[in-house]
Design an enzyme around this catalytic site. Structure first.
Site, PDB file in Angstrom:
ATOM      1  N   CYS A  49      -8.072  -2.662  -7.873  1.00 45.13           N
ATOM      2  CA  CYS A  49      -9.506  -2.002  -7.992  1.00 45.13           C
ATOM      3  C   CYS A  49     -10.270  -2.513  -9.231  1.00 45.13           C
ATOM      4  CB  CYS A  49      -9.324  -0.498  -8.132  1.00 45.13           C
ATOM      5  SG  CYS A  49      -8.465   0.187  -6.938  1.00 45.13           S
ATOM      6  N   GLU A  50     -11.440  -2.315  -9.277  1.00 50.18           N
ATOM      7  CA  GLU A  50     -12.393  -2.720 -10.216  1.00 50.18           C
ATOM      8  C   GLU A  50     -12.285  -2.057 -11.622  1.00 50.18           C
ATOM      9  OE1 GLU A  50     -16.943  -1.856 -10.066  1.00 50.18           O
ATOM     10  OE2 GLU A  50     -16.131  -2.270  -8.082  1.00 50.18           O
TER      11      GLU A  50
END
Lengths: 252, 295
Positions: A49-50
Site C-alpha cells: 500500500c502507498e
C-alpha cells in the site's frame, strides 16, 4: 445464493491477479478484492500500500490506506516516498489496483473533478498515489461500479493515464504498459489494441445491459465468458470484512 | 518541565503566526488533531496549509476560517469519499473561496524531499499524461540529459512551521515514531520550525536504547508537547485504535454543512485543551481495547 454486483466485482477482480504477483492496492474495493485473491486464489501474492505497508492481509475492514489493521499485519513498513521510488519507479510492481469515478475506453481514470477543474460540479479527493501507480506499475487493474455516467466516451479529467493511443509521445515516457482489465459490477473488460472490450459477463447480466451502461460504442468478443458467481466461503469472507456494508452496499 | 517541553497553548502561540506556511503531518496515522484545534482556538488566520491527506482537518480549518490556501495530494474522508466544506469551497465558493494547489502523492512528497535536501526541484516519473500539470503550473517537464526521456518536475517546498504527532519524545526533542511514519522526515527537515506533539514523554536512555525508532533527531525539533489522545479521531499505533465511527458519522452528519460549526463549538471552542476534550468524550476508552502497547 444471494449476492450483489459489488461482491461479484470483488471476486472477479481477485481472479484477474496472476500467481506470485506483487500487487499495489488502494483502499476500498481494491484492497478487499486483493484480500480475496490472497485467501482464495493466489496465496503467494504480495500486497503493498502507498502508506508504506508491505505484505499485508487485512483481517478487518481497512478504512484508510494506513489503517491499523494493515499496519499490524505486515512484514515491513517503509515510507510512502520509499514505496513510490523503490517499488513503483524501481519497476517492481506487477499490477496496481485502482478505483475511480470515471473511466474511458482507453483506461484513463478520473478521480479528481466532475465538470471543469476551476469550477467543478463535484470536487472529489484527487489523485493521491493513483497517478504514479498507473504510470509505473507494469499493468493496472481498474475496479468500479458501472453506469453511463461512469463509463464515459471522454472522462472530465485524466487523473491517471491509461493506454493513450492518440498520444504516442506521452505514452513513450510512461513506464507502465497500462490497464490490464476493468472489472465492473456487470462484467469484465479486457484491452484489445488498447481499447476496452467486453469479454465476460456476470450471471444474469446481458451484453445489452452492459452496453446500455456504457457511453462509448462498446465492442464485445464473439464468445462472452460466463463468469462464475462467488462461492459461499468467498461471500462469508467478504462480508466478514465489511459487516456494515460500507463498501459492499446492500446485499441482494 | 524541561528542555523543549511546552504546553500546547505555548507551542502554537510561540511558533504559528498569521499568514504562515504550515505543514501538518499524519498520513492518516498520528494526525495532530489536538494541535490543529489549538490553532483554531487561537484564531490564527490566513494560513497556507500543506498536508498530504488533509482529511477531516480540512473541513474543520475551512469552517473556522483559518485556511486561505491548501496544498494537498488527496483531500477526502479516507475510505468514505468527499469532504463537505472542501467541496462547497471549490464548487460554490462557500463559506469562502479557498485557493488550492494540487499534486499527486508522489508529487507532493517529492516537493518535501527537495525542500529537505536543499535542492530547487525534484524529478519523478508521474504526472505525464495526467491533466494535473495543465492546472498546476508548478508541475513542469524536463528532458533527461542522460536518456532523453521526459520527466516530471516539482519545486521544493519548505514550511515556516511543521506540526506532527508521534508516540514518544524526550525533553531534548528526540522524537520516536513507529508504524506508518509517512512523509514525516521529509517534511520536518524542510521546515524552519518543528512542533511535535506526543503521547508520552520518554527518558533519554529509552531513546538511546532504540535509536532506529527516532524519526526526528533533537537538532531539528523546536518544541515538544506531551498530549495524550492528541491524534483522536485518528489512531496512534500501540496507544489507541482509529475511531472509525467518528469518520463514518462525520460523513453522514456533514450532509448538513452547519454540523461542522456546531462540532467546532462543542469540541474545540468550548474546551480549553485536549485534556478537557478527553474528559468530555466518555466513549474514548473503547479505542484502547485490544491495542498492544509498544513494539
Amino acid at each position: 445464493m444471494e449476492y450483489n454486483g459489488i461482491e461479484m466485482l470483488l471476486v472477479q477482480a481477485a481472479r484477474q491477479v496472476k500467481k506470485g504477483e506483487l500487487v499495489f492496492a488502494g483502499v476500498g474495493l481494491p484492497i478487499i478484492a486483493m484480500a480475496v485473491a490472497k485467501k482464495f486464489y493466489f496465496s503467494d501474492i504480495t500486497i503493498i500500500c502507498e502508506s508504506g505497508i508491505v505484505d499485508t492481509t487485512p483481517t478487518r475492514l481497512a478504512m484508510s490506506i494506513a489503517d491499523p489493521s494493515l499496519a499490524m499485519n505486515c512484514t515491513a513498513i517503509m515510507t510512502p516516498g520509499e514505496i513510490f521510488s523503490y517499488f513503483l519507479q524501481g519497476g517492481r510492481v506487477d499490477v496496481g489496483v485502482l478505483g475511480g469515478a470515471q473511466v474511458d475506453r482507453f483506461g484513463n481514470v478520473n478521480s479528481t473533478v466532475i465538470g471543469p477543474y476551476e469550477k467543478p460540479k463535484l470536487r472529489m479527493p484527487g489523485s493521491g498515489g493513483a497517478c504514479e501507480i498507473a504510470s509505473n506499475a507494469k499493468e493496472i487493474m481498474l475496479v468500479m461500479p458501472q453506469s453511463k455516467r461512469r463509463f464515459m466516451e471522454k472522462v472530465d479529467f485524466i487523473t491517471s493515464p491509461g493506454h493513450m493511443p492518440d498520444k504516442p509521445e506521452v505514452k513513450k515516457s510512461i513506464r507502465g504498459r497500462g490497464p490490464r482489465c476493468i472489472v465492473s459490477d456487470l462484467g469484465l473488460f479486457e484491452f484489445e489494441d488498447r481499447e476496452a472490450i467486453l469479454t465476460g459477463i456476470f450471471e444474469g447480466i446481458t451484453a445489452e445491459r452492459v452496453k446500455e451502461n456504457t457511453s462509448w460504442e462498446l465492442r464485445c468478443t464473439r464468445e462472452l465468458k460466463k463468469l462464475q458467481p462467488p462461492c459461499q466461503a468467498e461471500l462469508d469472507f467478504i462480508r466478514s470484512l465489511d459487516p456494515r456494508g460500507i463498501f459492499l452496499g446492500k446485499v441482494g | 518541565m524541561s528542555g523543549k517541553v511546552m504546553s500546547m497553548q505555548q507551542a502554537i502561540g510561540t511558533f504559528v503566526k498569521n499568514g504562515q506556511k504550515v505543514y501538518i503531518g499524519g498520513f492518516t496515522h498520528c494526525v495532530p488533531f489536538a494541535a490543529v484545534h489549538e490553532i483554531i482556538r487561537q484564531d490564527i488566520r490566513d494560513l497556507e496549509v500543506c498536508k498530504m491527506v488533509p482529511e477531516l482537518i480540512l473541513d474543520q480549518l475551512i469552517a473556522a476560517g483559518v485556511c486561505r490556501k491548501i496544498i494537498f495530494g488527496w483531500a477526502g474522508n479516507p475510505g468514505l469519499g468527499n469532504l463537505r466544506l472542501f467541496r462547497d469551497a471549490c464548487e460554490k465558493g462557500e463559506p469562502y473561496k479557498i485557493e488550492i494547489e494540487e499534486y499527486s502523492h508522489q508529487g507532493l512528497i517529492s516537493r518535501l524531499y527537495a525542500g529537505a535536501s536543499g535542492l530547487p526541484f525534484m524529478i519523478l516519473k508521474s504526472n505525464i499524461g495526467s491533466d494535473l500539470p495543465a492546472h498546476n503550473s508548478a508541475i513542469k517537464t524536463i528532458t533527461c540529459p542522460y536518456t532523453g526521456e521526459l520527466l516530471s518536475t516539482v519545486p521544493a517546498y519548505n514550511a515556516d512551521v511543521a506540526i506532527f504527532h508521534a508516540q514518544k519524545a524526550d525533553a531534548n526533542g528526540n522524537v520516536q515514531m513507529w508504524g506508518v511514519t509517512g512523509e514525516h522526515r521529509e517534511a520536518a527537515f524542510g521546515a524552519k520550525k518543528v512542533i511535535v506533539t506526543v503521547e508520552e514523554l520518554a527518558r533519554e536512555d529509552e531513546i538511546r536504547a532504540n535509536a532506529n525508532l527516532t524519526v526526528f533527531p533533537a537538532a531539528i525539533v523546536d518544541s515538544v508537547v506531551v498530549e495524550p489522545w492528541g491524534a483522536h479521531p485518528a489512531y496512534v499505533l500501540g496507544y489507541y485504535d482509529r475511531d472509525n465511527d467518528f469518520y463514518i458519522n462525520w460523513n453522514e452528519k456533514t450532509k448538513d454543512a452547519d454540523y461542522i460549526s456546531a462540532y467546532l463549538k462543542d469540541w474545540v471552542y468550548s474546551v480549553h485543551d485536549r485534556a478537557e476534550y478527553v474528559k468530555k468524550d466518555k466513549n474514548l476508552q473503547r479505542l484502547t481495547d485490544g491495542v498492544k502497547h509498544g513494539i
